[in-house]
Write a protein that holds these residues in place. Structure first.
Motif, PDB file in Angstrom:
ATOM      1  N   UNK A  85       0.957  -1.336  -0.289  1.00 56.32           N
ATOM      2  CA  UNK A  85       0.178  -0.023   0.163  1.00 56.32           C
ATOM      3  C   UNK A  85       0.866   1.480   0.527  1.00 56.32           C
ATOM      4  N   UNK A  86       0.647   2.143  -1.130  1.00 52.91           N
ATOM      5  CA  UNK A  86       1.366   3.846  -1.030  1.00 52.91           C
ATOM      6  C   UNK A  86       0.163   4.421  -0.204  1.00 52.91           C
ATOM      7  N   UNK A  87       0.299   4.966   0.636  1.00 50.90           N
ATOM      8  CA  UNK A  87      -0.905   6.054   0.824  1.00 50.90           C
ATOM      9  C   UNK A  87      -0.446   7.163   0.566  1.00 50.90           C
ATOM     10  N   UNK A  88      -1.305   7.889  -0.606  1.00 49.50           N
ATOM     11  CA  UNK A  88      -1.184   9.483  -0.748  1.00 49.50           C
ATOM     12  C   UNK A  88      -2.330  10.459  -0.501  1.00 49.50           C
ATOM     13  N   UNK A  89      -1.972  10.840   0.614  1.00 50.51           N
ATOM     14  CA  UNK A  89      -3.061  11.866   1.759  1.00 50.51           C
ATOM     15  C   UNK A  89      -2.561  12.842   2.437  1.00 50.51           C
ATOM     16  N   UNK A  90      -3.070  14.160   1.214  1.00 49.74           N
ATOM     17  CA  UNK A  90      -2.574  15.326   2.113  1.00 49.74           C
ATOM     18  C   UNK A  90      -3.228  16.322   1.616  1.00 49.74           C
ATOM     19  N   UNK A  91      -4.636  16.618   2.097  1.00 45.64           N
ATOM     20  CA  UNK A  91      -5.549  18.036   1.236  1.00 45.64           C
ATOM     21  C   UNK A  91      -5.373  18.957   1.154  1.00 45.64           C
ATOM     22  N   UNK A 115      -3.868  18.746  -2.370  1.00 46.57           N
ATOM     23  CA  UNK A 115      -5.098  18.298  -3.202  1.00 46.57           C
ATOM     24  C   UNK A 115      -3.906  16.831  -3.119  1.00 46.57           C
ATOM     25  N   UNK A 116      -3.457  16.339  -2.774  1.00 48.77           N
ATOM     26  CA  UNK A 116      -2.661  14.535  -2.951  1.00 48.77           C
ATOM     27  C   UNK A 116      -3.889  13.695  -2.671  1.00 48.77           C
ATOM     28  N   UNK A 117      -3.808  13.010  -3.858  1.00 52.10           N
ATOM     29  CA  UNK A 117      -4.762  12.056  -3.352  1.00 52.10           C
ATOM     30  C   UNK A 117      -4.655  10.805  -4.801  1.00 52.10           C
ATOM     31  N   UNK A 118      -5.031   9.653  -4.428  1.00 47.89           N
ATOM     32  CA  UNK A 118      -4.927   8.920  -5.796  1.00 47.89           C
ATOM     33  C   UNK A 118      -5.770   8.930  -6.748  1.00 47.89           C
ATOM     34  N   UNK A 119      -5.178   8.701  -7.786  1.00 46.16           N
ATOM     35  CA  UNK A 119      -5.870   8.912  -9.187  1.00 46.16           C
ATOM     36  C   UNK A 119      -5.541   7.658 -10.011  1.00 46.16           C
ATOM     37  N   UNK A 120      -6.423   7.269 -10.871  1.00 45.52           N
ATOM     38  CA  UNK A 120      -6.587   6.267 -12.033  1.00 45.52           C
ATOM     39  C   UNK A 120      -5.001   6.642 -13.113  1.00 45.52           C
ATOM     40  N   UNK A 121      -5.647   7.379 -13.282  1.00 47.67           N
ATOM     41  CA  UNK A 121      -3.882   8.599 -14.500  1.00 47.67           C
ATOM     42  C   UNK A 121      -2.623   8.140 -13.893  1.00 47.67           C
ATOM     43  N   UNK A 122      -2.727   7.947 -12.469  1.00 46.55           N
ATOM     44  CA  UNK A 122      -1.481   7.883 -12.179  1.00 46.55           C
ATOM     45  C   UNK A 122      -0.460   6.275 -11.267  1.00 46.55           C
ATOM     46  N   UNK A 155     -10.124   6.191   0.037  1.00 46.64           N
ATOM     47  CA  UNK A 155     -10.429   6.060  -1.237  1.00 46.64           C
ATOM     48  C   UNK A 155      -9.099   5.258  -1.437  1.00 46.64           C
ATOM     49  N   UNK A 156      -9.225   4.106  -2.834  1.00 48.38           N
ATOM     50  CA  UNK A 156      -8.610   3.431  -3.161  1.00 48.38           C
ATOM     51  C   UNK A 156      -8.321   3.007  -4.478  1.00 48.38           C
TER      52      UNK A 156
END
Ligand code: 2RA
Length: 357
Positions: free
Chosen positions: A280-286, A289-296, A321-322
């Protein structure tokens, strides 16, 4: 020890990624057979610095094979994998055919690798949407316990197969050209009616079953219970799913709402558990505006997690969100990773009481 490996379904969307992931894996490959239907026989594929010719898959294709990586579709797995086991091959199957069979372990290496030792010649790979959800949830279950899971999925077109993905791309262009969108496959080839996916949302993945749930939704419920509790009927973890096809080519998204046993857990503790978790990789910094995206996430092996926050009206409940590449961690990479674990644990042996159809 080096292994004679066969990839069954080698030319499909998942199969071609299995060839690539095997080349990048830790598995010592002595020889590689690429197996597919008669219509694909003769095609040439690259494996490391070799060219390998695709052969038609028959029961005797597995003579001398130690390890099979399979993603040929359920009916072919049902027909051929018991034949492979009979000939001494251990199989990791990405199809849904064996997943709920009590004699077949259903394994995510980061979640329940200890189940691998129970195989009778076949290990089942879970459904893509189940895998990414449990990679994110397992560290939370291990540290704080889980009472309930409510998941809504945003599943990419590629999950419905290569032809469906091509249909989706054509529809997008037709829409932009102001033409009617041709729709012959989506939401699922297994049902009677078909609808455009481009610029649309389809709340149907696979066919409808009892109580108005689709087969995909029941898969998520039953597979989660089997993996997390090794007991398909345990009431301990309540699981509810809504699976939606969205106009994204590759990589599934999921909103996961969960309730922990420990009612005093904080969102920061949840984030740390996820951050420390394998796979798992945490991408969580509102604030940034850091959050997971399908394109990435496309082309990556990791499961990306963000938007972790408390339900302010229900203590001990949280949203997250995963996102993961459904063809890699959801299928090809998890299959190869299971095979890597079998090799590491010296479990590439067919037991005397091997699986019989
Ligand atoms: C889907 N998970 O997305 C299913 C099968 N790949 O259609």
């Amino acid at each position: 020890r080096k292994y004679n490996v066969a990839i069954l379904g080698a030319t499909g969307a998942v199969g071609v990624r299995m060839v690539d992931q095997l080349a990048k894996s830790t598995i010592p490959v002595k020889s590689l057979k690429l197996l597919a239907s008669s219509k694909s026989a003769g095609k040439k594929m690259k494996f490391k610095d070799q060219q390998v010719t695709v052969e038609e898959a028959t029961p005797d294709s597995f003579n001398g094979v130690d390890l099979v990586l399979a993603s040929p579709g359920s009916s072919v797995s049902a027909r051929l994998l018991p034949e492979a086991v009979k000939r001494g091959a251990v199989c990791v199957d990405n199809s849904s055919n064996f997943r709920m069979d009590p004699k077949v372990p259903l394994v995510i290496p980061e979640v329940n690798p200890e189940q691998l030792k129970n195989h009778k010649g076949i290990v089942a790979n879970p459904n893509c949407s189940t895998i990414q959800m449990l990679v994110a949830l397992n560290p939370i279950r291990e540290k704080f316990g889980l009472k309930q899971i409510i998941v809504s999925t945003y599943q990419a077109a590629a999950g419905a197969g290569h032809a469906a993905l091509e249909e989706f791309y054509r529809q997008a262009q037709e829409y932009l050209d102001g033409k009617p969108m041709e729709h012959n496959i989506l939401p699922t080839g297994g049902d009677k009616k078909h609808y455009p996916l481009a610029f649309n949302l389809l709340p149907q993945i696979d066919v409808f079953q009892e109580h108005g749930y689709t087969h995909e939704e029941w898969k998520m419920v039953h597979e989660t219970k089997k993996i997390m509790l090794n007991d398909m009927n345990s009431p301990k973890i309540k699981v509810n799913a809504t699976c939606v096809r969205v106009p994204v080519p590759v990589a599934h998204g999921e909103t996961v709402y969960f309730e922990t046993d420990d009612q005093n857990v904080t969102a920061d503790q949840i984030k740390k558990a996820v951050d420390d978790a394998p796979g798992a990789t945490l991408q969580d910094d509102p604030a940034h505006q850091v959050y997971p995206q399908p394109l990435n996430a496309v082309g990556k092996r990791e499961t990306f997690v963000g938007r972790i926050r408390p339900d302010l009206e229900n203590k001990g409940s949280f949203d997250m969100w995963v996102v993961a590449d459904n063809l890699l961690k959801g299928a090809a990479w998890n299959t190869v990773e299971n095979a890597e674990e079998l090799v590491k644990r010296d479990l590439v042996h067919v037991p005397d009481d091997y699986y019989k159809a």
